[in-house]
Design a protein around this motif. Structure first.
Motif: not given
Length: 141
Positions: A84-87, A89-97, A118-124
């Motif tokens: 359900v997350v944007p395609a 999402f995990w890569e952009t999250t890793k880039e922030v980290m 957490g933001q994605q989990l709250r949404q979905y």
């Protein structure tokens, strides 16, 4: 595991608890010195299963994995959240980290990644009245 002081570990645990307040999703952080397999994602899948993260009711667990001495990390979402997350999402999250890790801000990197998940989990997967914390919030080693 001296990368994080006890206070920094508590900041990460608090980020997990805050992220889980409004969701049925589960977030875990696993840290070890070395990644025992060549592919960090393969190791993340192993740890995900060892921590029983694939056993959550809605398959909405997220693992943040770090091998400190190998300088490898991964973010892995279970099939419920992954579909359900944007395609990207995990890569952009890793880039922030990654940006924070490069600057030596490991605690901030984890906290920002956890906040994004957490933001994605709250949404979905909003928290339900009968929701229980299915997995420990402690950092595993």
């Amino acid at each position: 595991m001296n990368l994080f002081t006890p206070e920094e570990q508590q900041q990460i645990i608090q980020a997990i608890r805050s992220a889980e307040l409004e969701t049925s999703g589960e977030i875990r952080v696993h840290i070890e010195l070395l990644c025992p397999v060549p592919d960090v994602m393969d190791r993340a899948v192993q740890v995900f299963r060892q921590l029983n993260m694939d056993q959550t009711a809605q398959r909405n667990g997220v693992l943040f994995y770090l091998a400190t001495d190998d300088r490898k990390f991964a973010v892995l979402g279970d099939e419920g959240i992954d579909k359900v997350v944007p395609a990207d999402f995990w890569e952009t999250t890793k880039e922030v980290m990654r940006e924070n890790f490069r600057a030596g801000r490991f605690t901030q990197g984890f906290c920002l990644g956890i906040e994004r998940a957490g933001q994605q989990l709250r949404q979905y997967f909003p928290r339900l009245n009968n929701d229980s914390n299915e997995l420990s919030d402690e950092i595993s080693h």
